[in-house]
Motif scaffolding. Structure first.
Motif, PDB file in Angstrom:
ATOM      1  N   MET A 114       0.815  -1.205   0.000  1.00  0.00           N
ATOM      2  CA  MET A 114       0.000   0.000   0.000  1.00  0.00           C
ATOM      3  C   MET A 114       0.854   1.263   0.000  1.00  0.00           C
ATOM      4  O   MET A 114       0.530   2.250  -0.670  1.00  0.00           O
ATOM      5  CB  MET A 114      -0.950  -0.030   1.202  1.00  0.00           C
ATOM      6  N   THR A 115       1.958   1.227   0.743  1.00  0.00           N
ATOM      7  CA  THR A 115       2.844   2.389   0.787  1.00  0.00           C
ATOM      8  C   THR A 115       3.500   2.635  -0.563  1.00  0.00           C
ATOM      9  O   THR A 115       3.574   3.775  -1.043  1.00  0.00           O
ATOM     10  CB  THR A 115       3.922   2.193   1.862  1.00  0.00           C
ATOM     11  N   SER A 116       3.987   1.571  -1.198  1.00  0.00           N
ATOM     12  CA  SER A 116       4.638   1.740  -2.505  1.00  0.00           C
ATOM     13  C   SER A 116       3.641   2.228  -3.543  1.00  0.00           C
ATOM     14  O   SER A 116       3.983   3.051  -4.411  1.00  0.00           O
ATOM     15  CB  SER A 116       5.293   0.432  -2.954  1.00  0.00           C
ATOM     16  N   ALA A 117       2.401   1.742  -3.484  1.00  0.00           N
ATOM     17  CA  ALA A 117       1.375   2.185  -4.431  1.00  0.00           C
ATOM     18  C   ALA A 117       1.115   3.671  -4.293  1.00  0.00           C
ATOM     19  O   ALA A 117       1.057   4.421  -5.283  1.00  0.00           O
ATOM     20  CB  ALA A 117       0.092   1.401  -4.202  1.00  0.00           C
ATOM     21  N   ARG A 118       0.958   4.098  -3.049  1.00  0.00           N
ATOM     22  CA  ARG A 118       0.681   5.520  -2.827  1.00  0.00           C
ATOM     23  C   ARG A 118       1.862   6.385  -3.253  1.00  0.00           C
ATOM     24  O   ARG A 118       1.691   7.429  -3.887  1.00  0.00           O
ATOM     25  CB  ARG A 118       0.365   5.732  -1.348  1.00  0.00           C
ATOM     26  N   ARG A 119       3.068   5.962  -2.892  1.00  0.00           N
ATOM     27  CA  ARG A 119       4.253   6.753  -3.243  1.00  0.00           C
ATOM     28  C   ARG A 119       4.440   6.840  -4.750  1.00  0.00           C
ATOM     29  O   ARG A 119       4.820   7.892  -5.280  1.00  0.00           O
ATOM     30  CB  ARG A 119       5.499   6.143  -2.589  1.00  0.00           C
ATOM     31  N   LEU A 120       4.187   5.753  -5.439  1.00  0.00           N
ATOM     32  CA  LEU A 120       4.336   5.760  -6.886  1.00  0.00           C
ATOM     33  C   LEU A 120       3.394   6.763  -7.523  1.00  0.00           C
ATOM     34  O   LEU A 120       3.810   7.588  -8.352  1.00  0.00           O
ATOM     35  CB  LEU A 120       4.072   4.363  -7.447  1.00  0.00           C
ATOM     36  N   VAL A 121       2.125   6.719  -7.168  1.00  0.00           N
ATOM     37  CA  VAL A 121       1.147   7.624  -7.783  1.00  0.00           C
ATOM     38  C   VAL A 121       1.428   9.071  -7.392  1.00  0.00           C
ATOM     39  O   VAL A 121       1.320   9.980  -8.221  1.00  0.00           O
ATOM     40  CB  VAL A 121      -0.282   7.212  -7.395  1.00  0.00           C
ATOM     41  N   ASP A 122       1.816   9.296  -6.141  1.00  0.00           N
ATOM     42  CA  ASP A 122       2.141  10.663  -5.709  1.00  0.00           C
ATOM     43  C   ASP A 122       3.319  11.237  -6.489  1.00  0.00           C
ATOM     44  O   ASP A 122       3.424  12.452  -6.664  1.00  0.00           O
ATOM     45  CB  ASP A 122       2.465  10.691  -4.214  1.00  0.00           C
ATOM     46  N   ALA A 123       4.206  10.363  -6.965  1.00  0.00           N
ATOM     47  CA  ALA A 123       5.395  10.822  -7.684  1.00  0.00           C
ATOM     48  C   ALA A 123       5.123  11.150  -9.147  1.00  0.00           C
ATOM     49  O   ALA A 123       5.948  11.804  -9.804  1.00  0.00           O
ATOM     50  CB  ALA A 123       6.492   9.756  -7.607  1.00  0.00           C
ATOM     51  N   LEU A 124       3.988  10.721  -9.685  1.00  0.00           N
ATOM     52  CA  LEU A 124       3.730  10.875 -11.113  1.00  0.00           C
ATOM     53  C   LEU A 124       3.590  12.332 -11.509  1.00  0.00           C
ATOM     54  O   LEU A 124       3.031  13.138 -10.759  1.00  0.00           O
ATOM     55  CB  LEU A 124       2.455  10.114 -11.504  1.00  0.00           C
ATOM     56  N   PRO A 125       4.060  12.679 -12.717  1.00  0.00           N
ATOM     57  CA  PRO A 125       3.896  14.059 -13.196  1.00  0.00           C
ATOM     58  C   PRO A 125       2.450  14.334 -13.577  1.00  0.00           C
ATOM     59  O   PRO A 125       1.635  13.415 -13.716  1.00  0.00           O
ATOM     60  CB  PRO A 125       4.805  14.092 -14.428  1.00  0.00           C
ATOM     61  N   VAL A 126       2.133  15.589 -13.762  1.00  0.00           N
ATOM     62  CA  VAL A 126       0.770  15.974 -14.141  1.00  0.00           C
ATOM     63  C   VAL A 126       0.407  15.395 -15.492  1.00  0.00           C
ATOM     64  O   VAL A 126      -0.696  14.873 -15.700  1.00  0.00           O
ATOM     65  CB  VAL A 126       0.630  17.504 -14.150  1.00  0.00           C
ATOM     66  N   ASP A 127       1.346  15.451 -16.430  1.00  0.00           N
ATOM     67  CA  ASP A 127       1.091  14.986 -17.790  1.00  0.00           C
ATOM     68  C   ASP A 127       1.860  13.694 -18.056  1.00  0.00           C
ATOM     69  O   ASP A 127       3.077  13.714 -18.228  1.00  0.00           O
ATOM     70  CB  ASP A 127       1.500  16.070 -18.790  1.00  0.00           C
ATOM     71  N   LEU A 128       1.150  12.575 -18.097  1.00  0.00           N
ATOM     72  CA  LEU A 128       1.821  11.302 -18.344  1.00  0.00           C
ATOM     73  C   LEU A 128       2.281  11.158 -19.787  1.00  0.00           C
ATOM     74  O   LEU A 128       3.045  10.240 -20.108  1.00  0.00           O
ATOM     75  CB  LEU A 128       0.898  10.135 -17.985  1.00  0.00           C
ATOM     76  N   ALA A 129       1.816  12.044 -20.667  1.00  0.00           N
ATOM     77  CA  ALA A 129       2.274  11.989 -22.057  1.00  0.00           C
ATOM     78  C   ALA A 129       3.717  12.452 -22.183  1.00  0.00           C
ATOM     79  O   ALA A 129       4.393  12.125 -23.154  1.00  0.00           O
ATOM     80  CB  ALA A 129       1.368  12.850 -22.938  1.00  0.00           C
ATOM     81  N   ASP A 130       4.189  13.212 -21.203  1.00  0.00           N
ATOM     82  CA  ASP A 130       5.566  13.707 -21.201  1.00  0.00           C
ATOM     83  C   ASP A 130       6.479  12.563 -20.772  1.00  0.00           C
ATOM     84  O   ASP A 130       6.642  12.294 -19.576  1.00  0.00           O
ATOM     85  CB  ASP A 130       5.681  14.897 -20.246  1.00  0.00           C
ATOM     86  N   GLY A 131       7.080  11.888 -21.741  1.00  0.00           N
ATOM     87  CA  GLY A 131       7.886  10.713 -21.459  1.00  0.00           C
ATOM     88  C   GLY A 131       9.082  10.995 -20.573  1.00  0.00           C
ATOM     89  O   GLY A 131       9.428  10.181 -19.711  1.00  0.00           O
ATOM     90  N   VAL A 132       9.724  12.149 -20.774  1.00  0.00           N
ATOM     91  CA  VAL A 132      10.897  12.492 -19.969  1.00  0.00           C
ATOM     92  C   VAL A 132      10.487  12.707 -18.514  1.00  0.00           C
ATOM     93  O   VAL A 132      11.118  12.190 -17.584  1.00  0.00           O
ATOM     94  CB  VAL A 132      11.587  13.752 -20.523  1.00  0.00           C
TER      95      VAL A 132
END
Length: 410
Positions: A315-333
């Protein structure tokens, strides 16, 4: 739905989560709450059972409360005490320790109910329900993301294109195999556990957990956790290597454990619903971040090697992963940077915790140091507090705790 352009998929989403257990459901829930389109994929339909001790430790409880998902704990009493039997049968009982600035709340919730709760929360947050659909594989389509190949129970196939694929499909992860390939080194860090249910009175009164560290189970243990209404979850575990070397099987060890408890006066009914499951330990943790893909939970070998606990990591890794995501997932970099940052941060923050678990596991493999550790746990509340935090939270073995353990050497 996200618009990725035409790349041969039946549907487009921002995030495809493969596996709807605690890791996948929390990832799907938090991603959907961010406004991302999410497909939540699982080969099973819910509710479904999951082999586990059913203990929900402090780390998982913290995530539940932070995400306002803790209604699943409603009506359930916090575990109040811990009973430990040492290698020579010596018995101790202590209250669940209190730690400064940290919750030590532990509950017992059958996974049939717990996973269903998180799965429904993800759907209520907006994730698309693709349960009952088997993951077959995926293809990298560059800037368009990845295309995930699926097949439903009727045999119909579909293709889902996602900016990001999250592998949360458990210990036998097909996503991990596609991303990492065969990882033979990690197999030596795999444990296996068997759980059953039985009728037993007494564990619900001031709810108590029981652990037995008998010589035939070290470096692992046997457990009893109270499910409620006179039912307990009873189980045993062992590293696969030890199981093979000793020429024993878990069903036999579970039966022997149950018989010892009955000899000690524990009223324990017939065992039912016996099921085994592999537990990939953190020492075999693979790479977590890939091009438009990531691994979390059991799929990433996020299992405490001593306690066998993995829900908190999931659960912790799931939350941390999503919290780390950029606003625009289309931006590959930006996405690649975020995924790399997630992996780096998770490993860094847990490094000393994982090392502590590994060191403790090494001690418990040998009778003499194991006896010292267990005597210290039974006789020194401060040692119990430190070990409890390490086994069921994210604590580490402090120097002071190690010194207090050493004082119990004979």
């Amino acid at each position: 739905m996200a618009d990725h352009g035409d790349a041969g998929a039946d549907a487009d989403v921002d995030v495809a989560v493969v596996g709807a257990g605690p890791a996948g459901a929390v990832a799907a829930c938090t991603a959907a709450r961010r406004g991302l389109s999410v497909a939540l994929i699982d080969r099973e339909t819910f509710p479904r059972d999951k082999t586990c001790g059913d203990g929900i430790g402090p780390g998982a409880v913290r995530v539940l409360r932070d995400l306002d998902l803790d209604s699943v704990l409603g009506g359930r009493r916090r575990i109040e005490s811990v009973t430990v039997f040492g290698p020579a049968g010596e018995r101790s009982e202590n209250p669940v320790p209190v730690l400064p600035r940290k919750s030590t709340d532990v509950f017992v919730v059958p996974r049939l109910e717990f996973d269903e709760h998180l799965f429904r929360a993800a759907l209520a947050s907006g994730a698309e329900d693709l349960s009952g659909t088997r993951y077959l594989g995926m293809a990298d389509v560059g800037e368009h993301g990845r295309i995930v190949e699926l097949r439903d129970a009727a045999g119909a196939r579909r293709r889902v294109r996602a900016r990001l694929v999250i592998g949360a499909d458990g210990a036998y992860s097909a996503v991990r195999k596609d991303l990492v390939g065969e990882d033979r080194t990690s197999r030596k860090f795999v444990g296996v556990a068997m759980r059953a249910y039985a009728e037993s009175q007494g564990f619900d009164d001031g709810p108590s957990m029981l652990f037995e560290f008998s010589p035939d189970l070290l470096p692992s243990y046997g457990w009893i956790f109270p499910v409620g209404e006179g039912t307990v979850n009873i189980g045993v575990g062992l590293p696969i290597a030890q199981l093979r070397d000793r020429g024993v099987d878990l069903r036999m060890l579970l039966g022997q454990f149950a018989d010892r408890l009955r000899e000690r006066g524990v009223a324990l009914g017939e065992l039912r619903q016996e099921r085994g499951h592999q537990l990939p330990g953190v020492m075999g943790m693979p790479q977590l971040a890939f091009g438009r893909a990531a691994l979390i939970g059991d799929a990433a070998s996020m299992i405490n090697p001593v306690s066998g606990e993995g829900i908190a990591y999931a659960m912790t890794s799931a939350r941390r992963l999503v919290d780390a995501l950029p606003v625009d997932l289309a931006d590959g970099v930006a996405l690649s940077t975020a995924l790399a940052g997630f992996e780096r941060g998770f490993r860094s923050d847990h490094r000393l915790h994982f090392l502590s678990c590994r060191f403790t596991m090494a001690l418990l493999r040998h009778a003499v140091p194991a006896g010292v550790v267990l005597r210290a746990i039974q006789n020194d509340p401060r040692v119990l507090s430190g070990v409890f935090d390490m086994l069921f939270g994210d604590g580490r073995l402090q120097a002071g705790t190690a010194l207090r353990i050493a004082r119990h050497a004979r």
